[in-house]
Scaffold this active site. Structure first.
Site, PDB file in Angstrom:
ATOM      1  N   GLU A 183      33.997  37.410  38.530  1.00  0.00           N
ATOM      2  CA  GLU A 183      35.085  37.048  39.436  1.00  0.00           C
ATOM      3  C   GLU A 183      34.595  36.041  40.471  1.00  0.00           C
ATOM      4  OE1 GLU A 183      38.067  36.943  39.984  1.00  0.00           O
ATOM      5  OE2 GLU A 183      39.176  38.804  39.640  1.00  0.00           O
ATOM      6  N   ASP A 184      35.491  35.161  40.908  1.00  0.00           N
ATOM      7  CA  ASP A 184      35.146  34.243  41.986  1.00  0.00           C
ATOM      8  C   ASP A 184      35.076  34.986  43.315  1.00  0.00           C
ATOM      9  OD1 ASP A 184      37.887  34.725  41.933  1.00  0.00           O
ATOM     10  OD2 ASP A 184      38.467  32.653  42.293  1.00  0.00           O
ATOM     11  N   ASP A 234      38.716  40.441  47.004  1.00  0.00           N
ATOM     12  CA  ASP A 234      39.292  40.499  48.343  1.00  0.00           C
ATOM     13  C   ASP A 234      39.756  41.940  48.576  1.00  0.00           C
ATOM     14  OD1 ASP A 234      41.088  40.142  50.553  1.00  0.00           O
ATOM     15  OD2 ASP A 234      41.392  38.060  50.048  1.00  0.00           O
ATOM     16  N   LYS A 283      34.971  40.051  50.255  1.00  0.00           N
ATOM     17  CA  LYS A 283      35.428  40.230  51.640  1.00  0.00           C
ATOM     18  C   LYS A 283      35.466  41.733  51.932  1.00  0.00           C
ATOM     19  CE  LYS A 283      38.473  36.148  51.745  1.00  0.00           C
ATOM     20  NZ  LYS A 283      39.874  35.686  51.781  1.00  0.00           N
ATOM     21  N   PHE A 309      40.239  32.679  54.677  1.00  0.00           N
ATOM     22  CA  PHE A 309      40.561  32.032  53.405  1.00  0.00           C
ATOM     23  C   PHE A 309      39.549  30.919  53.112  1.00  0.00           C
ATOM     24  CE2 PHE A 309      42.854  29.304  50.470  1.00  0.00           C
ATOM     25  CZ  PHE A 309      43.298  30.246  49.564  1.00  0.00           C
ATOM     26  N   ASP A 368      40.855  27.973  44.930  1.00  0.00           N
ATOM     27  CA  ASP A 368      41.874  26.978  45.237  1.00  0.00           C
ATOM     28  C   ASP A 368      42.771  27.354  46.406  1.00  0.00           C
ATOM     29  OD1 ASP A 368      43.207  29.090  43.635  1.00  0.00           O
ATOM     30  OD2 ASP A 368      44.944  27.791  43.924  1.00  0.00           O
TER      31      ASP A 368
HETATM   32  P1  XMP Z   1      42.429  40.675  45.549  1.00  0.00           P
HETATM   33  O1  XMP Z   1      43.038  40.872  46.904  1.00  0.00           O
HETATM   34  O2  XMP Z   1      43.319  41.188  44.461  1.00  0.00           O
HETATM   35  O3  XMP Z   1      42.374  39.122  45.445  1.00  0.00           O
HETATM   36  O4  XMP Z   1      41.022  41.208  45.473  1.00  0.00           O
HETATM   37  C1  XMP Z   1      41.801  38.542  44.400  1.00  0.00           C
HETATM   38  C2  XMP Z   1      42.396  37.208  44.126  1.00  0.00           C
HETATM   39  O5  XMP Z   1      43.028  36.602  45.270  1.00  0.00           O
HETATM   40  C3  XMP Z   1      42.615  35.281  45.401  1.00  0.00           C
HETATM   41  N1  XMP Z   1      41.912  35.112  46.673  1.00  0.00           N
HETATM   42  C4  XMP Z   1      41.479  33.958  47.181  1.00  0.00           C
HETATM   43  N2  XMP Z   1      41.535  32.706  46.686  1.00  0.00           N
HETATM   44  N3  XMP Z   1      40.448  31.904  48.610  1.00  0.00           N
HETATM   45  C5  XMP Z   1      41.023  31.694  47.409  1.00  0.00           C
HETATM   46  O6  XMP Z   1      41.065  30.544  46.984  1.00  0.00           O
HETATM   47  C6  XMP Z   1      40.346  33.121  49.178  1.00  0.00           C
HETATM   48  O7  XMP Z   1      39.814  33.256  50.281  1.00  0.00           O
HETATM   49  C7  XMP Z   1      40.889  34.209  48.407  1.00  0.00           C
HETATM   50  N4  XMP Z   1      40.974  35.545  48.646  1.00  0.00           N
HETATM   51  C8  XMP Z   1      41.602  36.053  47.551  1.00  0.00           C
HETATM   52  C9  XMP Z   1      41.728  34.991  44.221  1.00  0.00           C
HETATM   53  O8  XMP Z   1      42.506  34.402  43.211  1.00  0.00           O
HETATM   54  C10 XMP Z   1      41.264  36.325  43.735  1.00  0.00           C
HETATM   55  O9  XMP Z   1      41.018  36.408  42.351  1.00  0.00           O
HETATM   56 MG    MG Z   2      43.873  31.361  43.515  1.00  0.00          MG
END
Ligand code: XMP
Ligand code: MG
Length: 179
Positions: A102-103, A106, A134, A155, A162
């Site tokens: 995963e990138d 969150d 995070k 963010f 993106d």
């Molecule tokens: P959750 O909250 O489900 O979020 O863990 C995961 C997805 O939300 C996007 N995400 C971000 N994308 N900058 C981004 O470009 C951020 O700071 C960020 N925080 C969450 C991302 O697609 C991730 O897979």
């Molecule tokens: Mg995204």
């Protein structure tokens, strides 16, 4: 460039590509040690994880498979909002060690959804490797086996991440400047 603009938002340089590369090398070394001798398949989650996955995989030494999955919006609805279906699983992952790439993790809602769906394919084990995390926003208790960098609840864009579809090509990671 230290400050960039995407649409209405300004972002400042936060994590350099050099630092990202160091962190990925350290993670790859751990994964190589931990998963030696196992039947491993890496599953990168598109679109965000493409750059992280490419850099990490280049440093994985044992034989392994690599594939990419994507979450597609369901036509239906559920009590918890939009449920996204995981698409692209063409490999047999039964009895394999799956490493989700995963990138960013969150809240963990996306990750939990992915893991729920992958479990249906009965892999031997599921591990999670994420470039960014995070901790302040995290709502789940799923273990994140490999975490690159823990960041505050701001963010970020770049290195695959993106803002409204832009910024994925940036080789450094930038953080939004909140006015
Ligand atoms: P959750 O909250 O489900 O979020 O863990 C995961 C997805 O939300 C996007 N995400 C971000 N994308 N900058 C981004 O470009 C951020 O700071 C960020 N925080 C969450 C991302 O697609 C991730 O897979
Ligand atoms: Mg995204």
């Amino acid at each position: 460039m230290e400050v960039i603009k995407i649409y209405d938002k300004d972002f400042k340089l936060f994590i350099s590509n050099a630092e990202i590369r160091t962190v990925i090398s350290e993670m790859a070394a751990r994964i190589n040690r931990d998963l030696e001798g196992r039947n491993v398949i890496f599953m990168g989650i598109l679109n965000g994880a493409f750059m992280f996955a490419a850099d990490l995989i280049k440093q994985i030494t044992p034989n392994c498979q690599i594939t990419f999955l994507k979450l597609a919006s369901y036509a239906g609805t559920s009590s918890t909002g939009t449920v996204k279906r995981l698409i692209g699983i063409n490999e047999d992952i039964h009895n394999k060690t799956v490493v989700i790439l995963e990138d960013i993790v969150d809240t963990g809602v996306t990750l939990e959804n992915i893991i729920k769906q992958l479990k249906g394919y009965e892999p031997e084990e599921i591990r999670v490797a994420t470039l960014l995390h995070k901790p302040e926003a995290y709502l789940k208790d799923i273990t994140l086996d490999y975490i690159g960098i823990e960041i505050p609840n701001d963010f970020v864009v770049g290195f695959g991440l993106d803002y409204e579809g832009l910024g994925r090509n940036l080789t450094d990671i930038y953080k939004v400047i909140t006015p």
